[in-house]
Design a protein around this motif. Structure first.
Motif, PDB file in Angstrom:
ATOM      1  N   GLN A 113       0.818  -1.211   0.000  1.00  0.00           N
ATOM      2  CA  GLN A 113       0.000   0.000   0.000  1.00  0.00           C
ATOM      3  C   GLN A 113       0.855   1.267   0.000  1.00  0.00           C
ATOM      4  O   GLN A 113       0.338   2.379   0.128  1.00  0.00           O
ATOM      5  CB  GLN A 113      -0.930   0.013   1.227  1.00  0.00           C
ATOM      6  CG  GLN A 113      -1.928  -1.141   1.250  1.00  0.00           C
ATOM      7  CD  GLN A 113      -2.837  -1.142   0.050  1.00  0.00           C
ATOM      8  OE1 GLN A 113      -3.454  -0.127  -0.270  1.00  0.00           O
ATOM      9  NE2 GLN A 113      -2.949  -2.288  -0.627  1.00  0.00           N
ATOM     10  N   GLU A 114       2.180   1.076  -0.104  1.00  0.00           N
ATOM     11  CA  GLU A 114       3.141   2.177  -0.175  1.00  0.00           C
ATOM     12  C   GLU A 114       3.071   3.094   1.047  1.00  0.00           C
ATOM     13  O   GLU A 114       3.208   4.310   0.955  1.00  0.00           O
ATOM     14  CB  GLU A 114       2.953   2.981  -1.468  1.00  0.00           C
ATOM     15  CG  GLU A 114       3.188   2.135  -2.717  1.00  0.00           C
ATOM     16  CD  GLU A 114       3.077   2.936  -4.000  1.00  0.00           C
ATOM     17  OE1 GLU A 114       2.635   4.098  -3.968  1.00  0.00           O
ATOM     18  OE2 GLU A 114       3.460   2.391  -5.061  1.00  0.00           O
ATOM     19  N   MET A 115       2.861   2.496   2.206  1.00  0.00           N
ATOM     20  CA  MET A 115       2.917   3.248   3.461  1.00  0.00           C
ATOM     21  C   MET A 115       4.375   3.555   3.801  1.00  0.00           C
ATOM     22  O   MET A 115       5.286   2.853   3.356  1.00  0.00           O
ATOM     23  CB  MET A 115       2.296   2.426   4.599  1.00  0.00           C
ATOM     24  CG  MET A 115       0.821   2.140   4.453  1.00  0.00           C
ATOM     25  SD  MET A 115       0.245   1.094   5.828  1.00  0.00           S
ATOM     26  CE  MET A 115      -1.489   0.942   5.413  1.00  0.00           C
ATOM     27  N   ASP A 116       4.609   4.571   4.614  1.00  0.00           N
ATOM     28  CA  ASP A 116       5.969   4.849   5.059  1.00  0.00           C
ATOM     29  C   ASP A 116       6.375   3.788   6.092  1.00  0.00           C
ATOM     30  O   ASP A 116       5.537   3.053   6.625  1.00  0.00           O
ATOM     31  CB  ASP A 116       6.105   6.272   5.606  1.00  0.00           C
ATOM     32  CG  ASP A 116       5.193   6.565   6.795  1.00  0.00           C
ATOM     33  OD1 ASP A 116       4.924   5.650   7.601  1.00  0.00           O
ATOM     34  OD2 ASP A 116       4.744   7.719   6.926  1.00  0.00           O
ATOM     35  N   TRP A 117       7.678   3.722   6.379  1.00  0.00           N
ATOM     36  CA  TRP A 117       8.151   2.673   7.275  1.00  0.00           C
ATOM     37  C   TRP A 117       7.619   2.793   8.700  1.00  0.00           C
ATOM     38  O   TRP A 117       7.278   1.776   9.318  1.00  0.00           O
ATOM     39  CB  TRP A 117       9.671   2.607   7.258  1.00  0.00           C
ATOM     40  CG  TRP A 117      10.196   1.741   6.157  1.00  0.00           C
ATOM     41  CD1 TRP A 117      10.906   2.132   5.060  1.00  0.00           C
ATOM     42  CD2 TRP A 117      10.016   0.328   6.025  1.00  0.00           C
ATOM     43  NE1 TRP A 117      11.181   1.052   4.251  1.00  0.00           N
ATOM     44  CE2 TRP A 117      10.650  -0.066   4.818  1.00  0.00           C
ATOM     45  CE3 TRP A 117       9.386  -0.648   6.792  1.00  0.00           C
ATOM     46  CZ2 TRP A 117      10.672  -1.388   4.383  1.00  0.00           C
ATOM     47  CZ3 TRP A 117       9.397  -1.970   6.362  1.00  0.00           C
ATOM     48  CH2 TRP A 117      10.037  -2.322   5.178  1.00  0.00           C
ATOM     49  N   PRO A 118       7.537   4.002   9.287  1.00  0.00           N
ATOM     50  CA  PRO A 118       6.972   4.070  10.634  1.00  0.00           C
ATOM     51  C   PRO A 118       5.552   3.515  10.707  1.00  0.00           C
ATOM     52  O   PRO A 118       5.206   2.784  11.647  1.00  0.00           O
ATOM     53  CB  PRO A 118       7.015   5.570  10.959  1.00  0.00           C
ATOM     54  CG  PRO A 118       8.161   6.090  10.147  1.00  0.00           C
ATOM     55  CD  PRO A 118       8.093   5.317   8.865  1.00  0.00           C
ATOM     56  N   THR A 119       4.715   3.828   9.697  1.00  0.00           N
ATOM     57  CA  THR A 119       3.344   3.330   9.712  1.00  0.00           C
ATOM     58  C   THR A 119       3.308   1.824   9.467  1.00  0.00           C
ATOM     59  O   THR A 119       2.570   1.093  10.140  1.00  0.00           O
ATOM     60  CB  THR A 119       2.497   4.058   8.649  1.00  0.00           C
ATOM     61  OG1 THR A 119       2.500   5.459   8.937  1.00  0.00           O
ATOM     62  CG2 THR A 119       1.063   3.556   8.644  1.00  0.00           C
ATOM     63  N   THR A 120       4.119   1.352   8.529  1.00  0.00           N
ATOM     64  CA  THR A 120       4.181  -0.081   8.258  1.00  0.00           C
ATOM     65  C   THR A 120       4.615  -0.848   9.503  1.00  0.00           C
ATOM     66  O   THR A 120       4.027  -1.880   9.857  1.00  0.00           O
ATOM     67  CB  THR A 120       5.160  -0.367   7.099  1.00  0.00           C
ATOM     68  OG1 THR A 120       4.655   0.248   5.908  1.00  0.00           O
ATOM     69  CG2 THR A 120       5.333  -1.855   6.870  1.00  0.00           C
ATOM     70  N   GLY A 121       5.640  -0.359  10.185  1.00  0.00           N
ATOM     71  CA  GLY A 121       6.117  -1.011  11.399  1.00  0.00           C
ATOM     72  C   GLY A 121       5.076  -0.999  12.509  1.00  0.00           C
ATOM     73  O   GLY A 121       4.892  -2.007  13.219  1.00  0.00           O
ATOM     74  N   ARG A 122       4.375   0.110  12.668  1.00  0.00           N
ATOM     75  CA  ARG A 122       3.358   0.193  13.717  1.00  0.00           C
ATOM     76  C   ARG A 122       2.190  -0.729  13.442  1.00  0.00           C
ATOM     77  O   ARG A 122       1.652  -1.371  14.357  1.00  0.00           O
ATOM     78  CB  ARG A 122       2.892   1.649  13.848  1.00  0.00           C
ATOM     79  CG  ARG A 122       3.941   2.578  14.443  1.00  0.00           C
ATOM     80  CD  ARG A 122       3.598   4.034  14.233  1.00  0.00           C
ATOM     81  NE  ARG A 122       4.684   4.899  14.716  1.00  0.00           N
ATOM     82  CZ  ARG A 122       4.793   6.183  14.422  1.00  0.00           C
ATOM     83  NH1 ARG A 122       3.899   6.764  13.626  1.00  0.00           N
ATOM     84  NH2 ARG A 122       5.809   6.887  14.912  1.00  0.00           N
ATOM     85  N   LEU A 123       1.765  -0.811  12.173  1.00  0.00           N
ATOM     86  CA  LEU A 123       0.685  -1.729  11.826  1.00  0.00           C
ATOM     87  C   LEU A 123       1.126  -3.170  12.083  1.00  0.00           C
ATOM     88  O   LEU A 123       0.354  -3.982  12.607  1.00  0.00           O
ATOM     89  CB  LEU A 123       0.295  -1.548  10.357  1.00  0.00           C
ATOM     90  CG  LEU A 123      -0.788  -2.500   9.831  1.00  0.00           C
ATOM     91  CD1 LEU A 123      -2.082  -2.364  10.620  1.00  0.00           C
ATOM     92  CD2 LEU A 123      -1.036  -2.256   8.335  1.00  0.00           C
ATOM     93  N   SER A 124       2.348  -3.496  11.735  1.00  0.00           N
ATOM     94  CA  SER A 124       2.882  -4.838  11.966  1.00  0.00           C
ATOM     95  C   SER A 124       2.887  -5.163  13.461  1.00  0.00           C
ATOM     96  O   SER A 124       2.491  -6.260  13.883  1.00  0.00           O
ATOM     97  CB  SER A 124       4.297  -4.943  11.398  1.00  0.00           C
ATOM     98  OG  SER A 124       4.319  -4.645  10.008  1.00  0.00           O
ATOM     99  N   SER A 125       3.326  -4.207  14.262  1.00  0.00           N
ATOM    100  CA  SER A 125       3.354  -4.385  15.712  1.00  0.00           C
ATOM    101  C   SER A 125       1.949  -4.610  16.260  1.00  0.00           C
ATOM    102  O   SER A 125       1.723  -5.470  17.121  1.00  0.00           O
ATOM    103  CB  SER A 125       3.999  -3.161  16.367  1.00  0.00           C
ATOM    104  OG  SER A 125       4.069  -3.302  17.766  1.00  0.00           O
ATOM    105  N   LEU A 126       0.993  -3.856  15.753  1.00  0.00           N
ATOM    106  CA  LEU A 126      -0.393  -4.010  16.192  1.00  0.00           C
ATOM    107  C   LEU A 126      -0.923  -5.403  15.846  1.00  0.00           C
ATOM    108  O   LEU A 126      -1.595  -6.040  16.672  1.00  0.00           O
ATOM    109  CB  LEU A 126      -1.271  -2.940  15.536  1.00  0.00           C
ATOM    110  CG  LEU A 126      -2.779  -3.097  15.750  1.00  0.00           C
ATOM    111  CD1 LEU A 126      -3.138  -2.995  17.229  1.00  0.00           C
ATOM    112  CD2 LEU A 126      -3.544  -2.065  14.932  1.00  0.00           C
ATOM    113  N   MET A 127      -0.628  -5.895  14.652  1.00  0.00           N
ATOM    114  CA  MET A 127      -1.121  -7.207  14.257  1.00  0.00           C
ATOM    115  C   MET A 127      -0.570  -8.296  15.180  1.00  0.00           C
ATOM    116  O   MET A 127      -1.283  -9.244  15.542  1.00  0.00           O
ATOM    117  CB  MET A 127      -0.746  -7.506  12.803  1.00  0.00           C
ATOM    118  CG  MET A 127      -1.429  -6.608  11.780  1.00  0.00           C
ATOM    119  SD  MET A 127      -3.234  -6.652  11.865  1.00  0.00           S
ATOM    120  CE  MET A 127      -3.553  -8.336  11.330  1.00  0.00           C
ATOM    121  N   GLY A 128       0.685  -8.164  15.588  1.00  0.00           N
ATOM    122  CA  GLY A 128       1.252  -9.119  16.535  1.00  0.00           C
ATOM    123  C   GLY A 128       0.562  -9.059  17.880  1.00  0.00           C
ATOM    124  O   GLY A 128       0.309 -10.094  18.518  1.00  0.00           O
ATOM    125  N   ALA A 129       0.222  -7.852  18.337  1.00  0.00           N
ATOM    126  CA  ALA A 129      -0.457  -7.686  19.626  1.00  0.00           C
ATOM    127  C   ALA A 129      -1.869  -8.257  19.592  1.00  0.00           C
ATOM    128  O   ALA A 129      -2.346  -8.817  20.584  1.00  0.00           O
ATOM    129  CB  ALA A 129      -0.502  -6.202  19.992  1.00  0.00           C
TER     130      ALA A 129
END
Length: 312
Positions: free
Chosen positions: A266-282
């Motif tokens: 979705q061409e998100m920036d890295w901070p947003t991509t990382g935060r979404l990834s972290s949320l999915m793990g939680a």
């Protein structure tokens, strides 16, 4: 029409058993050379698992477009039915009639010690799948799978100019330093947890900084400490999202990878991509198994906003 994300990895069944006692009470230290024990396991559950299945499941929760490339055996029809019910593309899942689907048998005692037996089964034939058969894809991930399959899929992605994430996971010990360095040279991104990062640097002789210089981004997850993304000469620290409950870490890394795939496509920036990834793990860690959490896309968006103050 958007291109799918190709997920190369394992499909497996996890049979999880609970032993109410302690292994240490049944195993005699001076008799370990002739073990003959049986554990009563009144609690048993069978889960759909495997890295490809878990990643695809989480990517679908985000309304992404996963395409699984994997192998199943003669007992895999129930898994195929499940994936089809979830509207996950299975046209690159190969049936190996002469084998069983990969499966893990895990027994946990009262102290959370585990004894695991893993049967690779059809996974050992993953090299029979060819990336070129998937058609046009936006991005691929090479997740833990049969050794030969991981090597071949990485080479195929590189030759077809398909960007891919190298995610060696528990398969990392199968490869020597030269092979791991070759994966890094071919990959667009590398994703590992903190233990795997240490093993990767030890086997290749490369520092994290040197690995990051060879790829577009190096992602290192650190459990409750969050994650680090090394890209463009900088380090981006990703916070851990507080989970509703800590129930089962099985599949958390796969959920994180699904967030990465979605953010990148979705061409998100890295901070947003990382935060979404972290949320999915939680979100995943609050449920048993790798595929039993069922948040809607709207619920994921709302949780992201509560955690980070904006919508992705």
């Amino acid at each position: 029409m958007s291109k799918p994300s190709l997920i190369c990895g394992s499909l497996a069944f996890d049979t999880i058993m609970s032993f109410g006692g302690r292994f240490s009470e049944a195993l005699l230290a001076d008799q370990l050379h002739k073990i003959n024990v049986a554990f009563l396991v009144p609690q048993l559950r069978r889960e759909f698992g495997g890295c490809a299945g878990n990643i695809a499941y989480n990517l679908k929760l985000l309304q992404g477009d996963p395409l699984i490339m994997a192998t199943i055996g003669q007992d895999g029809s129930s898994y195929l039915d499940r994936l089809k019910q979830l509207d996950i593309d299975t046209r690159c899942v190969r049936n190996i009639d002469a084998a069983y689907t990969a499966q893990a048998f895990i027994t946990t005692d009262a102290d959370s010690n585990q004894i695991t037996a893993f049967h690779p089964g059809a996974m050992a034939q993953s090299h029979e799948n060819k990336v070129g058969d998937a058609g046009k894809v936006a991005l691929a991930i090479i997740a833990p799978d049969g050794r030969d399959g991981m090597l071949e899929h990485a080479r195929d992605c590189a030759s077809l100019n398909v960007p891919f994430i190298f995610d060696p996971g528990q398969g990392l010990p199968m490869f020597n330093g030269a092979e791991l360095e070759h994966f890094i040279e071919l990959a667009t991104y590398v994703a590992v947890n903190d233990y795997e990062a240490e093993l990767l640097t030890e086997r290749t002789g490369l520092s994290l900084h040197q690995i990051a210089q060879r790829v577009s981004a190096l992602i290192v997850t650190r459990g409750e400490l969050g994650a680090e993304i090394f890209t463009d000469g900088q380090r981006i620290d990703i916070p851990c999202v507080k989970a509703d409950a800590v129930v089962d870490p099985t599949g958390c890394g796969d959920a994180f990878r699904a967030g990465m795939l979605y953010g990148l496509t979705q061409e998100m920036d890295w901070p947003t991509t990382g935060r979404l990834s972290s949320l999915m793990g939680a979100i995943k860690i609050a449920s048993q198994g790798g595929q039993n959490h069922v948040p809607s896309r709207a619920e994921i968006e709302d949780r992201f906003q509560r955690a980070f103050g904006y919508r992705f």
